[in-house]
Scaffold this motif. Structure first.
Motif, short mmCIF file in Angstrom:
data_model
loop_
_atom_site.label_atom_id
_atom_site.label_comp_id
_atom_site.label_asym_id
_atom_site.label_seq_id
_atom_site.Cartn_x
_atom_site.Cartn_y
_atom_site.Cartn_z
N LEU A 120 0.81 -1.31 -0.07
CA LEU A 120 0.14 -0.11 -0.26
C LEU A 120 0.99 1.30 -0.01
O LEU A 120 0.55 2.24 -0.68
CB LEU A 120 -1.05 -0.02 1.16
N GLU A 131 -8.74 -6.90 6.95
CA GLU A 131 -9.60 -5.65 6.92
C GLU A 131 -9.55 -4.67 8.34
O GLU A 131 -9.90 -3.59 8.32
CB GLU A 131 -10.61 -5.47 6.19
N PHE A 185 -14.17 4.95 3.30
CA PHE A 185 -13.54 3.71 4.05
C PHE A 185 -13.55 4.09 5.38
O PHE A 185 -14.10 2.88 6.36
CB PHE A 185 -11.97 3.38 3.48
N LEU A 229 -4.21 1.73 4.38
CA LEU A 229 -5.21 1.97 3.26
C LEU A 229 -5.66 3.41 3.11
O LEU A 229 -5.82 4.12 2.21
CB LEU A 229 -6.50 1.22 3.56
N HIS A 244 -6.74 -3.40 -1.90
CA HIS A 244 -7.62 -3.42 -0.85
C HIS A 244 -8.69 -4.59 -0.92
O HIS A 244 -9.15 -5.17 0.07
CB HIS A 244 -8.67 -2.20 -1.17
N LYS A 259 -6.55 -0.27 -4.95
CA LYS A 259 -8.00 -0.74 -4.77
C LYS A 259 -7.91 -2.23 -5.05
O LYS A 259 -8.73 -2.90 -4.33
CB LYS A 259 -8.90 -0.18 -5.84
#
Length: 104
Positions: free
Chosen positions: A48, A73, A98, A82, A64, A61
């Motif tokens: 990331l 997550e 998010f 993120l 993610h 993305k």
């Protein structure tokens, strides 16, 4: 090293990111996946950061999505990375979305 495990791959990726070689880090991540090595949270933090350093929003993305698939997550370091990636890629809307989803 004749073979690489997730620890060595993550270290190599993070080293490239720290030296400002984000694109090389992204390439190494793809190679890691081709070899069937599964990422861990620190791997995702590194990749990331690589995405953020080269403004690779679409790749970020995809990463993610992989984070969700792997069940990371809720990892606080991954979540912070993120948010940072989305912000540095200029996608404040994604960062806010998010964050509002309770993923911080």
């Amino acid at each position: 090293m004749p073979t690489h495990d997730v620890v060595s791959w993550s270290a190599i990726i993070l080293g490239h990111v720290k030296c400002g070689h984000g694109l090389k880090a992204l390439g190494l991540y793809q190679q890691m996946q081709q070899e069937g090595v599964k990422p861990v949270p620190v791997t995702f933090v590194g990749i990331l950061n690589a995405c953020a350093s080269v403004a690779a929003l679409e790749e970020g993305k995809r990463v993610h999505e992989q984070i969700i698939e792997c069940g990371f997550e809720s990892d606080v370091f991954v979540c912070n990375s993120l948010l940072d990636m989305y912000a540095k890629c200029g996608s404040i809307e994604d960062a806010l979305s998010f964050q509002q989803d309770g993923n911080t």
